[in-house]
Design an enzyme around this catalytic site. Structure first.
Site, PDB file in Angstrom:
ATOM      1  N   GLN A   6      25.013  71.188  44.830  1.00 13.01           N
ATOM      2  CA  GLN A   6      25.201  71.630  43.452  1.00 13.01           C
ATOM      3  C   GLN A   6      25.548  73.119  43.429  1.00 13.01           C
ATOM      4  O   GLN A   6      24.853  73.933  44.031  1.00 13.01           O
ATOM      5  CB  GLN A   6      23.976  71.387  42.583  1.00 13.01           C
ATOM      6  CG  GLN A   6      24.296  71.702  41.104  1.00 13.01           C
ATOM      7  CD  GLN A   6      23.114  71.554  40.175  1.00 13.01           C
ATOM      8  OE1 GLN A   6      22.159  72.317  40.259  1.00 13.01           O
ATOM      9  NE2 GLN A   6      23.186  70.581  39.277  1.00 13.01           N
ATOM     10  N   CYS A  52      21.446  74.239  33.665  1.00  9.15           N
ATOM     11  CA  CYS A  52      20.331  75.153  33.914  1.00  9.15           C
ATOM     12  C   CYS A  52      20.271  76.220  32.819  1.00  9.15           C
ATOM     13  O   CYS A  52      21.282  76.870  32.530  1.00  9.15           O
ATOM     14  CB  CYS A  52      20.479  75.816  35.273  1.00  9.15           C
ATOM     15  SG  CYS A  52      19.130  76.955  35.655  1.00  9.15           S
ATOM     16  N   PRO A  97      18.564  67.997  41.550  1.00  5.62           N
ATOM     17  CA  PRO A  97      18.525  69.347  42.116  1.00  5.62           C
ATOM     18  C   PRO A  97      17.502  70.181  41.359  1.00  5.62           C
ATOM     19  O   PRO A  97      17.523  70.230  40.132  1.00  5.62           O
ATOM     20  CB  PRO A  97      19.955  69.859  41.892  1.00  5.62           C
ATOM     21  CG  PRO A  97      20.475  69.061  40.733  1.00  5.62           C
ATOM     22  CD  PRO A  97      19.813  67.729  40.820  1.00  5.62           C
ATOM     23  N   MET A  98      16.595  70.837  42.091  1.00  7.28           N
ATOM     24  CA  MET A  98      15.543  71.630  41.452  1.00  7.28           C
ATOM     25  C   MET A  98      15.382  72.954  42.182  1.00  7.28           C
ATOM     26  O   MET A  98      15.071  72.977  43.378  1.00  7.28           O
ATOM     27  CB  MET A  98      14.211  70.854  41.443  1.00  7.28           C
ATOM     28  CG  MET A  98      14.228  69.635  40.531  1.00  7.28           C
ATOM     29  SD  MET A  98      12.722  68.629  40.648  1.00  7.28           S
ATOM     30  CE  MET A  98      13.057  67.679  42.143  1.00  7.28           C
ATOM     31  N   HIS A 104      21.201  65.251  31.641  1.00 12.70           N
ATOM     32  CA  HIS A 104      19.791  65.490  31.309  1.00 12.70           C
ATOM     33  C   HIS A 104      19.688  65.313  29.799  1.00 12.70           C
ATOM     34  O   HIS A 104      20.269  66.091  29.040  1.00 12.70           O
ATOM     35  CB  HIS A 104      19.384  66.903  31.725  1.00 12.70           C
ATOM     36  CG  HIS A 104      17.925  67.184  31.530  1.00 12.70           C
ATOM     37  ND1 HIS A 104      17.256  68.120  32.281  1.00 12.70           N
ATOM     38  CD2 HIS A 104      16.997  66.675  30.681  1.00 12.70           C
ATOM     39  CE1 HIS A 104      15.981  68.164  31.904  1.00 12.70           C
ATOM     40  NE2 HIS A 104      15.818  67.292  30.920  1.00 12.70           N
ATOM     41  N   ARG A 142      10.934  66.146  38.471  1.00  9.75           N
ATOM     42  CA  ARG A 142       9.565  66.567  38.768  1.00  9.75           C
ATOM     43  C   ARG A 142       8.675  65.414  39.234  1.00  9.75           C
ATOM     44  O   ARG A 142       7.794  65.602  40.075  1.00  9.75           O
ATOM     45  CB  ARG A 142       8.953  67.238  37.541  1.00  9.75           C
ATOM     46  CG  ARG A 142       9.480  68.638  37.281  1.00  9.75           C
ATOM     47  CD  ARG A 142       9.043  69.131  35.919  1.00  9.75           C
ATOM     48  NE  ARG A 142       9.654  68.344  34.854  1.00  9.75           N
ATOM     49  CZ  ARG A 142       9.147  68.215  33.636  1.00  9.75           C
ATOM     50  NH1 ARG A 142       8.009  68.811  33.332  1.00  9.75           N
ATOM     51  NH2 ARG A 142       9.777  67.513  32.711  1.00  9.75           N
TER      52      ARG A 142
END
Length: 332
Positions: free
Chosen positions: A66, A96, A13-14, A167, A230
């Site tokens: 998300q 985040c 998710p970005m 992450h 990315r």
């Protein structure tokens, strides 16, 4: 509760990137990948335009929502709404580091309060029948990643989550921008490997620094799943290799000419509903990175797709500028 999806590869998710148009493109490139929405704040789901925030094309399945937030009752209701929209999974953001999430005391801030994370996840878990998962960092600021990640994971397991996506970097809430937080804190895959070794029966997926499908595939020796961010967005054509490299199925080849036809038709439908061509094409700019004509492709989509008179045919016009050394290249 439904069993967790048989996922080995996911696109992260970005925020500002993985919207519904991006996901439609990624699904066409990687048919079996798990795709994620951008993070949607629970309050927005409860009080905002739900169709705009949560709507998606059925072609995007399998698809996870998300959510960001730190109040169990709101997260539970938001998860319930998400399940009603048809999402396959509900994921809680505990990673985040943006100013927005810090002001709301959620996202990576929650790494400091694993007990609250556990209550949030338990409430979400009780509210829905689809899998509930969490995506976190290995720690924040001065936290020691050993006890910090274990505490978060223990709370998640006790709450009944189906998967923990990690992450493999710390987040620094002061002094680093969100972009810098994706690049400057060192990667620590070994720490996440130790977590998986400690929790052999829990799905543990790795995220962070996996710039290529090849690099992601190598980590499947240690983890249940891998998640690209990315690298998948900036060079999406490499997602065409997920079938062969991740799933061992070379039949999942992507015919790029057919992809262009699909994206043109999709853009036409989007524009017929009042949307703009650039909403779709902005996610396609990196498609042909490294190929002759890629610069012209990027130029056409960047400069002309934003014009009020731009139409879907621009996608085919730009594709005509790309050159392939062999027919196989155009279908892979």
């Amino acid at each position: 509760m439904r069993p967790y999806l048989p996922i080995r590869f996911a696109v992260a998710p970005m925020i500002d990137w993985t919207d519904r148009h991006c996901r439609f493109l990624h699904r066409r490139l990687a048919p079996r990948a798990l795709l994620y929405t951008e993070m949607v704040v629970a309050d927005a789901i409860l009080h905002g335009d739900r169709e705009r925030l949560l709507g998606f094309d059925p072609a995007e399945y399998p698809l996870a929502l998300q959510i960001g937030g730190s109040e169990p009752h709101k997260l539970a209701e938001a998860a319930r709404v998400g399940e009603g929209f048809g999402y396959d999974e509900i994921n809680l953001n505990v990673g985040c580091p943006s100013d927005r999430v810090q002001s709301g005391a959620f996202g990576a801030c929650l790494m400091r309060d694993p007990a609250l994370v556990g209550r949030c996840l338990a409430a979400m878990r009780e509210a829905v029948s689809v899998p509930v998962t969490v995506k976190c960092r290995i720690g924040v600021d001065e936290q020691d990643p050993e006890p910090a990640l274990d505490a978060l994971a223990n709370a998640a397991v006790d709450a009944g989550v189906s998967a923990i996506w990690v992450h493999a970097r710390k987040a620094w809430l002061q002094g680093l921008s969100p972009k810098e937080n994706r690049e400057i804190p060192p990667l620590d895959y070994d720490r996440v490997h130790r977590l998986k070794a400690r929790l052999p029966d829990m799905f543990v997926g790795l995220n962070g620094g996996l710039a290529t499908v090849e690099a992601a595939a190598e980590q499947l020796v240690h983890f249940d799943g891998v998640m690209m961010g990315r690298g998948a967005y900036q060079n999406p054509s490499q997602l065409a290799h997920v079938g062969a490299r991740i799933h061992g199925d070379a039949r999942e080849e992507v015919d790029l000419a057919a992809l262009i036809d699909d994206m043109t038709a999709y853009a036409e439908r989007h524009m017929a509903g009042g949307g703009r061509l650039s909403n779709v094409t902005r996610h396609m700019i990196g498609l042909f990175t490294g190929l002759p004509g890629a610069r012209r492709w990027r130029q056409l989509l960047s400069e002309r797709a934003v014009r009020p008179d731009a139409g879907p045919e621009l996608i085919r016009e730009a594709f005509a500028e790309v050159r392939f050394d062999s027919p196989a290249e155009a279908a892979a």
